[in-house]
Design a protein around this motif. Structure first.
Motif, PDB file in Angstrom:
ATOM      1  N   LEU A   1       0.854  -1.189   0.000  1.00 47.39           N
ATOM      2  CA  LEU A   1       0.000   0.000   0.000  1.00 47.39           C
ATOM      3  C   LEU A   1       0.887   1.235   0.000  1.00 47.39           C
TER       4      LEU A   1
ATOM      5  N   ARG B   1      -2.802   0.540  -6.220  1.00 43.84           N
ATOM      6  CA  ARG B   1      -2.132   0.311  -4.943  1.00 43.84           C
ATOM      7  C   ARG B   1      -1.606   1.617  -4.325  1.00 43.84           C
TER       8      ARG B   1
ATOM      9  N   LEU C   1      -7.800   0.516   4.774  1.00 46.45           N
ATOM     10  CA  LEU C   1      -6.722   0.319   3.794  1.00 46.45           C
ATOM     11  C   LEU C   1      -5.520  -0.328   4.477  1.00 46.45           C
TER      12      LEU C   1
ATOM     13  N   GLN D   1      -3.778  -2.813   6.673  1.00 48.10           N
ATOM     14  CA  GLN D   1      -4.123  -4.178   7.085  1.00 48.10           C
ATOM     15  C   GLN D   1      -2.887  -4.922   7.574  1.00 48.10           C
TER      16      GLN D   1
ATOM     17  N   MET E   1       0.825  -6.282   5.604  1.00 45.03           N
ATOM     18  CA  MET E   1       1.174  -5.490   4.419  1.00 45.03           C
ATOM     19  C   MET E   1       2.495  -4.758   4.632  1.00 45.03           C
TER      20      MET E   1
ATOM     21  N   LEU F   1     -14.577   0.291   5.275  1.00 40.84           N
ATOM     22  CA  LEU F   1     -14.915   0.380   3.849  1.00 40.84           C
ATOM     23  C   LEU F   1     -14.076  -0.552   2.970  1.00 40.84           C
ATOM     24  N   CYS F   2     -12.766  -0.543   3.139  1.00 40.61           N
ATOM     25  CA  CYS F   2     -11.902  -1.296   2.235  1.00 40.61           C
ATOM     26  C   CYS F   2     -11.439  -2.630   2.816  1.00 40.61           C
ATOM     27  N   ALA F   3     -11.976  -3.004   3.946  1.00 41.56           N
ATOM     28  CA  ALA F   3     -11.607  -4.305   4.529  1.00 41.56           C
ATOM     29  C   ALA F   3     -12.214  -5.415   3.687  1.00 41.56           C
ATOM     30  N   PRO F   4     -11.619  -6.597   3.696  1.00 43.29           N
ATOM     31  CA  PRO F   4     -12.182  -7.720   2.943  1.00 43.29           C
ATOM     32  C   PRO F   4     -13.611  -8.012   3.410  1.00 43.29           C
TER      33      PRO F   4
END
Lengths: 207, 469
Positions: B30, B57, B118, B120, B123, B248-251
């Motif tokens: 990221l 990304r 975003l 996580q 990463m 929002l962007c979590a799996p």
């Protein structure tokens, strides 16, 4: 402050020049270039603002204002130089003022990698050696010849074994310190890596 | 050399190649960008005729230069306007997602990325900002980079870097009442020094870390860089996963389950090897305040500014510089030093829990008439949440100015600045000379609760006298 500026390019094997001494530990990048000068979309005009606030405080007596230092290219510093903010504006400002190499007791991590990435080798020496250089009044005009192949700095009656990360030294000697093209050489490996990473697959909502 | 720590695992997973010089090529999972350190990187791409390799990304927001009083465009400051326009143009051209002012998700990059999910575990995260270490709170390996490396990430999604050593900072026992994550991290930096972390990643662990909320963990990891460590992290646990859920962007759905299985496998092994281990007793820490010009120069609220003789030879040079710059005397108490400006905000302490703690202190109290106090929420989300809880009203009723989100007076790239040699009580991260916008301005770093207490009394105060009432 030089009237023209040419950035370093290609292999960096030897650096010759006059030293400029700056005494103090933990000199942070806010001091090297205060934040108000970061309001820019290129680095071009940073050279004149290097150490702006420290220079104003010392009213002409700051090393970067002394007439005798105006042609200096090798900066001598103490420990943890360049700590704080990651701003590349700091080494860019030093470089645009005329600095081509830095010798110090130690450097902050991000500052060090920024210097390498723009072609300014940073070397370390023990505290005692740095202080000897900084305190030697006879050495007002110390000219050093730095040889990256041998990690050696020489003056008339002086020879110093400089320390530098081996990876950085090799990058300067080969000219690969400007890393982009070396990194791009592995473009297949990069693609493979992307496909191997677990989180790429499960982040369907990732932007 | 460290072995089987989270850092080793994440590093190895992201290693693309060993470079000829001996450093590693590391994939960046990221990439976060903002208006200050990215324009020259996009410029360099253009000069080299390169494109952005994986635009999806990289995520952008605007934070450093935004005004916090009036955010209508064009900004009054032409240079600031030029910077935001350049970022808008670059994001549009390279198809990079940009959370602009008014999007509902703009804010300080290190506040925004976690709250969007975003950030996580597992990463690698890079951003042209030294406080990128914040994201390590989630068990990611996150570090600040310079503009040339921003260029490299844009062009290749990788950077060249030497692997860091790993130091575990084991925090025993618990923080006492009125003592916060900020106090803990200031204490750690004081004990270890501002350059001890050079060449290291810091793993924060132990009972005192385990009980911290995710936001408190972010405060700890955020300031790793002030101790010299480019990267700081905490092994992820149930708190991490429950924070991430529904972001929002979590799996989502079955991917959440897959992610969770992987995340749970991500931690330093019981028998992992560290390059160094340090123990800190959290129960002994008092509310902590800086008195000097580096974040390492701090003392407990009931202590005196150290005498030169009490300091190690290495610390003396900077201490002498600090006495002079701050106009404080060795041996002087930190408590009761008058403050003129109080600032709550920044990527260290501008999150909702920080605002809640400060508001609790300020409720039904008034800011001293000698103090200019303002609160800058870390993001639009933080601001909205605070408004829903009525915190904005508590701040305003007390005499605090309620501002729009941004970095503000942490580094004073907008019009929020100290004037002359004003002293500020600040919840931010750096007390460097001139940091808050005046070349002679003086900054005392402390927790948001302590800033609130200082605002009420008009002087450095012990917040425990307020919360134990």
């Amino acid at each position: 402050m030089k009237s023209f500026f040419t950035p370093p390019i290609g292999k960096i094997i030897q650096i010759k020049g006059q030293c400029i001494s700056l005494i103090g530990n933990d000199i942070d990048t806010d001091r090297i270039i205060p934040a108000r000068f970061l309001k820019c979309v290129n680095f071009d005009s940073l050279g004149e603002s290097v150490f702006e606030d420290d220079r104003a405080t010392l009213k002409g007596q700051h090393p970067f204002d002394l007439e005798e230092n105006k042609n200096a290219t090798i900066l001598i510093v103490n420990s943890n130089f360049g700590c704080g903010s990651s701003r590349e504006h700091a080494p860019q400002a030093l470089m645009r003022w005329g600095i081509r190499a830095i010798i110090g007791e130690s450097f902050a991590d991000i500052f060090y990698s920024n210097c390498i990435a723009i072609g300014i080798p940073c070397f370390t020496l023990p505290k005692k050696s740095i202080q000897e250089i900084q305190n030697n009044k006879d050495n007002k005009f110390l000219f050093l010849e730095i040889d990256l192949k041998k990690s050696l700095a020489k003056a008339k009656d002086l020879s110093l074994n400089l320390e530098i990360k081996e990876s950085s030294r090799k990058m300067f000697l080969s000219g690969e310190w400007d890393a982009t093209s070396t990194l791009l050489d592995n473009k297949n490996l990069i693609e493979n890596k992307l496909n191997q990473l677990p989180y790429i697959k499960f982040n369907t909502n990732f932007l | 050399m460290s072995k089987d720590t989270l850092f080793d695992k994440v590093w190895d997973l992201h290693k693309v190649s060993s470079l000829p010089g001996g450093s590693d090529q590391i994939f960046i999972g990221l990439h976060l960008i903002h208006e200050v350190t990215s324009p020259q990187a996009f410029g360099a791409l253009k000069d080299k005729n390169l494109t952005v390799k994986f635009p999806s990304r990289t995520v952008a927001t605007v934070d450093h230069i935004v005004p916090t009083d009036n955010q209508s465009r064009p900004f009054k400051d032409n240079l600031a306007e030029q910077m935001i326009e350049t970022l808008e143009k670059n994001c549009l051209q390279h198809k990079i997602k940009f959370f602009n002012i008014g999007s509902g998700s703009q804010g300080i990059v290190h506040v925004v990325a976690p709250e969007l999910g975003l950030t996580q575990p597992g990463m690698t995260i890079a951003c042209g900002d030294s406080h990128t270490s914040t994201h390590g709170a989630f068990g990611s390996i996150a570090f600040g980079i310079g503009t040339s490396q921003v260029r490299d990430v844009l062009a290749t999604q990788t950077i060249a870097m030497n692997k860091l050593k790993v130091r575990q900072i084991w925090c025993e026992n618990q923080l006492s009442n009125g003592v916060y994550a900020k106090d803990l991290v200031l204490h750690i930096i004081n004990k270890l020094g501002v350059k001890a972390g050079v060449g290291f990643a810091y793993e924060f662990a132990g009972p005192a870390i385990n009980v911290l909320s995710m936001e408190e963990r972010m405060t700890i990891c955020n300031m790793s860089i002030e101790g010299g460590a480019r990267c700081g992290y905490i092994n992820p646990d149930e708190k991490t996963f429950s924070y991430m859920r529904d972001k929002l962007c979590a799996p989502k759905n079955e991917y959440w389950e897959k992610a969770l299985r992987w995340w749970k496998s991500l931690k330093s092994d019981e028998d992992s090897i560290y390059d160094d281990v340090i123990k800190i007793d959290a129960s002994k820490i008092e509310p902590t305040v800086t008195w000097g010009i580096t974040p390492g120069q701090s003392i407990g609220i009931n202590q005196q500014i150290p005498l030169l003789d009490e300091l190690s030879p290495n610390d003396k040079l900077v201490a002498e510089e600090a006495y002079e710059y701050m106009s404080f005397k060795p041996g002087q108490s930190i408590k009761d030093i008058p403050v003129e400006v109080c600032f709550i905000g920044s990527c260290t302490n501008g999150r909702i829990s920080d605002l809640r703690v400060a508001a609790k202190v300020l409720k039904d109290k008034k800011v001293s008439k000698n103090v200019k106090a303002f609160v800058v929420p870390g993001s639009e989300k933080v601001a909205n949440e605070a408004k829903q809880e009525g915190l904005d009203q508590i701040f305003k009723d007390s005499g605090f100015q309620w501002r729009e989100p941004g970095c503000s007076m942490c580094l004073a790239m907008n019009s929020d600045k100290l004037v002359g040699n004003q002293i500020s009580a600040s919840s931010s991260n750096r007390n460097f000379k001139g940091r808050q916008g005046s070349p002679s301005g003086r900054t005392l770093l402390m927790s948001p609760a302590m800033v609130a207490a200082a605002a009420i009394n008009g002087k450095v105060s012990d917040v425990r006298e307020f919360i134990n009432e």
